[in-house]
Design a protein around this motif. Structure first.
Motif, PDB file in Angstrom:
ATOM      1  N   VAL A   7       0.831  -1.214   0.000  1.00 39.39           N
ATOM      2  CA  VAL A   7       0.000   0.000   0.000  1.00 39.39           C
ATOM      3  C   VAL A   7       0.866   1.265   0.000  1.00 39.39           C
ATOM      4  O   VAL A   7       0.506   2.265  -0.638  1.00 39.39           O
ATOM      5  N   LEU A   8       1.991   1.249   0.698  1.00 37.03           N
ATOM      6  CA  LEU A   8       2.836   2.442   0.727  1.00 37.03           C
ATOM      7  C   LEU A   8       3.490   2.696  -0.625  1.00 37.03           C
ATOM      8  O   LEU A   8       3.575   3.848  -1.080  1.00 37.03           O
ATOM      9  N   TRP A   9       3.935   1.661  -1.294  1.00 34.69           N
ATOM     10  CA  TRP A   9       4.534   1.868  -2.606  1.00 34.69           C
ATOM     11  C   TRP A   9       3.477   2.194  -3.655  1.00 34.69           C
ATOM     12  O   TRP A   9       3.762   2.919  -4.608  1.00 34.69           O
ATOM     13  N   ILE A  10       2.263   1.695  -3.491  1.00 31.93           N
ATOM     14  CA  ILE A  10       1.167   2.099  -4.392  1.00 31.93           C
ATOM     15  C   ILE A  10       0.871   3.584  -4.203  1.00 31.93           C
ATOM     16  O   ILE A  10       0.714   4.335  -5.169  1.00 31.93           O
ATOM     17  N   ALA A  11       0.790   4.020  -2.931  1.00 27.40           N
ATOM     18  CA  ALA A  11       0.558   5.442  -2.647  1.00 27.40           C
ATOM     19  C   ALA A  11       1.681   6.299  -3.215  1.00 27.40           C
ATOM     20  O   ALA A  11       1.434   7.368  -3.807  1.00 27.40           O
ATOM     21  N   ALA A  12       2.932   5.826  -3.055  1.00 25.01           N
ATOM     22  CA  ALA A  12       4.079   6.579  -3.585  1.00 25.01           C
ATOM     23  C   ALA A  12       3.984   6.695  -5.099  1.00 25.01           C
ATOM     24  O   ALA A  12       4.229   7.764  -5.677  1.00 25.01           O
ATOM     25  N   LEU A  13       3.607   5.606  -5.760  1.00 24.21           N
ATOM     26  CA  LEU A  13       3.506   5.611  -7.220  1.00 24.21           C
ATOM     27  C   LEU A  13       2.382   6.524  -7.694  1.00 24.21           C
ATOM     28  O   LEU A  13       2.548   7.286  -8.655  1.00 24.21           O
ATOM     29  N   HIS A 158      -5.965  20.125   2.909  1.00 27.65           N
ATOM     30  CA  HIS A 158      -5.121  20.301   4.095  1.00 27.65           C
ATOM     31  C   HIS A 158      -5.615  19.422   5.237  1.00 27.65           C
ATOM     32  O   HIS A 158      -4.805  18.795   5.948  1.00 27.65           O
ATOM     33  N   GLN A 159      -6.912  19.349   5.417  1.00 27.57           N
ATOM     34  CA  GLN A 159      -7.470  18.502   6.474  1.00 27.57           C
ATOM     35  C   GLN A 159      -7.130  17.035   6.239  1.00 27.57           C
ATOM     36  O   GLN A 159      -6.777  16.302   7.175  1.00 27.57           O
ATOM     37  N   VAL A 160      -7.204  16.607   4.980  1.00 20.40           N
ATOM     38  CA  VAL A 160      -6.858  15.226   4.647  1.00 20.40           C
ATOM     39  C   VAL A 160      -5.387  14.959   4.950  1.00 20.40           C
ATOM     40  O   VAL A 160      -5.022  13.911   5.499  1.00 20.40           O
ATOM     41  N   THR A 161      -4.535  15.915   4.599  1.00 19.24           N
ATOM     42  CA  THR A 161      -3.103  15.767   4.877  1.00 19.24           C
ATOM     43  C   THR A 161      -2.855  15.649   6.370  1.00 19.24           C
ATOM     44  O   THR A 161      -2.056  14.813   6.825  1.00 19.24           O
ATOM     45  N   MET A 162      -3.534  16.477   7.149  1.00 16.87           N
ATOM     46  CA  MET A 162      -3.369  16.446   8.602  1.00 16.87           C
ATOM     47  C   MET A 162      -3.795  15.096   9.175  1.00 16.87           C
ATOM     48  O   MET A 162      -3.134  14.541  10.056  1.00 16.87           O
ATOM     49  N   ILE A 163      -4.893  14.555   8.667  1.00 22.98           N
ATOM     50  CA  ILE A 163      -5.427  13.310   9.229  1.00 22.98           C
ATOM     51  C   ILE A 163      -4.656  12.088   8.740  1.00 22.98           C
ATOM     52  O   ILE A 163      -4.390  11.159   9.508  1.00 22.98           O
ATOM     53  N   ALA A 164      -4.289  12.093   7.441  1.00 18.50           N
ATOM     54  CA  ALA A 164      -3.669  10.905   6.854  1.00 18.50           C
ATOM     55  C   ALA A 164      -2.164  10.820   7.114  1.00 18.50           C
ATOM     56  O   ALA A 164      -1.647   9.740   7.415  1.00 18.50           O
ATOM     57  N   VAL A 165      -1.467  11.931   7.014  1.00 17.46           N
ATOM     58  CA  VAL A 165      -0.003  11.896   7.048  1.00 17.46           C
ATOM     59  C   VAL A 165       0.553  12.054   8.453  1.00 17.46           C
ATOM     60  O   VAL A 165       1.378  11.243   8.905  1.00 17.46           O
ATOM     61  N   VAL A 166       0.116  13.101   9.153  1.00 16.63           N
ATOM     62  CA  VAL A 166       0.752  13.453  10.433  1.00 16.63           C
ATOM     63  C   VAL A 166       0.647  12.338  11.478  1.00 16.63           C
ATOM     64  O   VAL A 166       1.669  11.938  12.060  1.00 16.63           O
ATOM     65  N   PRO A 167      -0.553  11.778  11.763  1.00 18.69           N
ATOM     66  CA  PRO A 167      -0.608  10.733  12.798  1.00 18.69           C
ATOM     67  C   PRO A 167       0.236   9.505  12.454  1.00 18.69           C
ATOM     68  O   PRO A 167       0.896   8.935  13.330  1.00 18.69           O
ATOM     69  N   ALA A 168       0.226   9.093  11.176  1.00 17.93           N
ATOM     70  CA  ALA A 168       0.991   7.907  10.786  1.00 17.93           C
ATOM     71  C   ALA A 168       2.481   8.125  10.987  1.00 17.93           C
ATOM     72  O   ALA A 168       3.192   7.231  11.489  1.00 17.93           O
ATOM     73  N   THR A 194      -1.904   2.251  11.757  1.00 21.93           N
ATOM     74  CA  THR A 194      -1.974   3.657  11.342  1.00 21.93           C
ATOM     75  C   THR A 194      -1.754   3.800   9.836  1.00 21.93           C
ATOM     76  O   THR A 194      -2.362   4.657   9.196  1.00 21.93           O
ATOM     77  N   ILE A 195      -0.899   2.961   9.272  1.00 24.18           N
ATOM     78  CA  ILE A 195      -0.657   3.037   7.826  1.00 24.18           C
ATOM     79  C   ILE A 195      -1.891   2.602   7.051  1.00 24.18           C
ATOM     80  O   ILE A 195      -2.231   3.204   6.028  1.00 24.18           O
ATOM     81  N   THR A 196      -2.564   1.574   7.524  1.00 29.77           N
ATOM     82  CA  THR A 196      -3.812   1.134   6.867  1.00 29.77           C
ATOM     83  C   THR A 196      -4.851   2.246   6.885  1.00 29.77           C
ATOM     84  O   THR A 196      -5.507   2.531   5.873  1.00 29.77           O
ATOM     85  N   LEU A 197      -5.007   2.878   8.055  1.00 32.36           N
ATOM     86  CA  LEU A 197      -5.974   3.977   8.162  1.00 32.36           C
ATOM     87  C   LEU A 197      -5.585   5.129   7.235  1.00 32.36           C
ATOM     88  O   LEU A 197      -6.444   5.686   6.534  1.00 32.36           O
ATOM     89  N   ALA A 198      -4.296   5.478   7.214  1.00 34.61           N
ATOM     90  CA  ALA A 198      -3.833   6.573   6.353  1.00 34.61           C
ATOM     91  C   ALA A 198      -4.079   6.251   4.885  1.00 34.61           C
ATOM     92  O   ALA A 198      -4.496   7.121   4.106  1.00 34.61           O
ATOM     93  N   PHE A 199      -3.851   5.004   4.494  1.00 35.88           N
ATOM     94  CA  PHE A 199      -4.051   4.621   3.089  1.00 35.88           C
ATOM     95  C   PHE A 199      -5.521   4.692   2.711  1.00 35.88           C
ATOM     96  O   PHE A 199      -5.865   5.146   1.611  1.00 35.88           O
ATOM     97  N   LEU A 200      -6.397   4.273   3.590  1.00 34.09           N
ATOM     98  CA  LEU A 200      -7.838   4.341   3.307  1.00 34.09           C
ATOM     99  C   LEU A 200      -8.288   5.790   3.143  1.00 34.09           C
ATOM    100  O   LEU A 200      -9.078   6.112   2.247  1.00 34.09           O
ATOM    101  N   ILE A 201      -7.786   6.659   4.008  1.00 33.18           N
ATOM    102  CA  ILE A 201      -8.126   8.083   3.888  1.00 33.18           C
ATOM    103  C   ILE A 201      -7.586   8.645   2.576  1.00 33.18           C
ATOM    104  O   ILE A 201      -8.258   9.398   1.865  1.00 33.18           O
TER     105      ILE A 201
END
Length: 461
Positions: A7-13, A158-168, A194-201
């Motif tokens: 999921v992290l490499w898919i998100a990166a791509l 910005h809200q999505v970035t705060m929720i998805a990136v910062v906590p993870a 946390t990574i699963t939650l961030a990826f879903l968001i």
């Protein structure tokens, strides 16, 4: 960990391919890549090496897998804090004085290079690593949280970035750096939650509200394909109709010249019929020309232009309509301090602004306010054109820039090409166009003009 790696490499791509022109998206892609590298290192160590050993792998194969595991592990440990703080700095929009900023880039990279040279094996020296990795992540988080000057259309992203990136990332900081420095290991396994939650968001935002401009890229691709299809189709249609109109006009002339001059009554009736045919042919030709003008590929003739000047010219041109409709015009800048100087096609941008302003006037038949605001980033001038009109229904907002879609069904002269044309003008200039229309709160059109010379390169291509 296989799931986390995927999921992290898919998100990166996705971030890299969809937002490769966006520096923030590129750096966030590198953050995801570093996180995925750590998960891949775990997969190599706990899954692949044992399986290969059972299947009869040689010592050389095992050594190669260990080397790969070490490389990916150190990419994660050393690269993630650096990429995160670089992402945060870019995302925050820190003032960048070129010499100072380049020097700071190298300074931030020194701990990564030092750790790579002094501790090139797994596991890293956590007692040293924690002293620079944790400050990098904390500083990056403060920059993201402290981002200012967020435009309305950026707020959801910005809200999505705060929720998805910062906590993870903060959770990974504790599990990967702080806990091992305290002598508590293997806590990185809990990052999966946390990574699963961030990826879903991330995925949800990707297809709904947008994430660092990625959704906007998808919309552009769809719009570009539509415009290309229409350009090709209208060219063929225009050619066919022109041929038939030419035949109609030819035979109209022939009928006029060969009419029986002696039969005066019949002649008069015949000439009237011919005139009706001519008017119909002229009307069809005008319609074809209008459609072709708004859908054909634009050829830019760039020149230095002040956007404030173009806006002021349009305001003066539309002054009678504005007064008649009781519309007040406001601008957020002093006319004596015009700053938005760009190299653009004056006529095309002028026409695009005119179309947007006409839409705003038509949306305020009983009066209101038409407001122009200016903002800027390092690479873009942003002009917001806001009206207090009836707004656009939510179910129609996503379609308003689609060619031939119109909310003015009662108008026989409206082809639904005005905003599609404006979008095409902005695209050819290397900019973007975005429309927001909250329920019963009017409509705001955001025009993003690139500060570089891309317009001139587009024109020459």
């Amino acid at each position: 960990m296989i799931f986390v790696f995927i999921v992290l490499w898919i998100a990166a791509l996705l971030l890299l391919l969809s937002g490769w022109r966006n520096r923030s998206a590129r750096w966030l892609s590198s953050v995801a890549f570093c996180g995925g590298s750590g998960a891949l290192a775990s997969v190599l160590q706990e899954v692949i090496r044992p399986v290969v050993s059972v299947l009869g792998g040689t010592a050389t194969t095992d050594e190669s897998l260990y080397t790969a595991m070490t490389i990916f592990s150190l990419i994660s440990y050393y690269g993630l804090p650096y990429c995160y703080v670089r992402f945060a700095g870019t995302y925050h929009g820190l003032p960048q004085i070129p010499p100072t900023w380049r020097w700071l880039h190298w300074l931030l990279l020194l701990p990564v290079l030092g750790m790579s040279l002094l501790y090139p094996y797994y596991p890293p020296n956590y007692d040293v690593l924690v002293y620079w990795a944790v400050p990098y992540i904390i500083i990056g988080t403060l920059l993201i949280v402290g981002k200012r000057g967020i435009l309305p259309w950026e707020q959801r992203s910005h809200q999505v970035t705060m929720i998805a990136v910062v906590p993870a990332v903060l959770f990974a900081m504790v599990m990967n750096y702080v806990m091992p420095a305290l002598g508590i290991y293997e806590m990185w396994r809990y990052n999966v939650w946390t990574i699963t939650l961030a990826f879903l968001i991330f995925v949800t935002a990707l297809f709904k509200s947008g994430f660092l401009g990625v959704q906007l890229y998808i919309e552009r691709r769809q719009m570009d394909r539509t415009l290309r299809a229409i350009t090709s189709g209208t060219a063929i249609l225009n050619h066919a109709i022109k041929n038939d109109i030419g035949k109609i006009q030819l035979y109209c002339d022939k009928l006029k010249s060969t009419s029986d001059e002696g039969a005066e009554g019949a002649l008069g009736e015949q000439i009237q019929d011919v005139k009706v045919i001519e008017r119909a042919a002229t009307h069809i030709q005008e319609m074809v020309n209008r459609v072709q003008h708004n859908t054909q590929d634009l050829v830019l003739r760039p020149e230095p232009v002040l956007l404030e000047t173009l806006i002021s010219e349009n305001i003066e041109m539309l002054r009678p309509k504005l007064v008649q409709s009781g519309i007040e015009v406001r601008t957020s800048w002093d006319e004596d301090h015009m700053m938005m100087e760009l190299v653009v096609d004056r006529a095309q941008v002028h026409e695009a602004l005119h179309n947007i302003m006409m839409n705003a006037i038509e949306a305020m038949p009983r009066g209101g306010r038409l407001m122009f605001q200016r903002n800027e980033t390092k690479r873009m001038w942003i002009v917001a054109i806001e009206d207090t009109g009836i707004g656009i229904p939510k179910d129609q907002l996503a379609k308003v820039m689609t060619p031939f879609f119109t909310t003015k069904a009662s108008s026989s002269n409206n082809f639904g090409l005005g905003l599609a044309y404006c979008y095409q003008v902005m695209k050819k200039h290397g900019g973007t166009m975005r429309i927001e229309s909250p329920p019963s709160s009017g409509t705001t059109v955001y025009l993003h003009f690139a500060k570089n010379k891309r317009a001139s390169r587009e024109a020459g291509s």
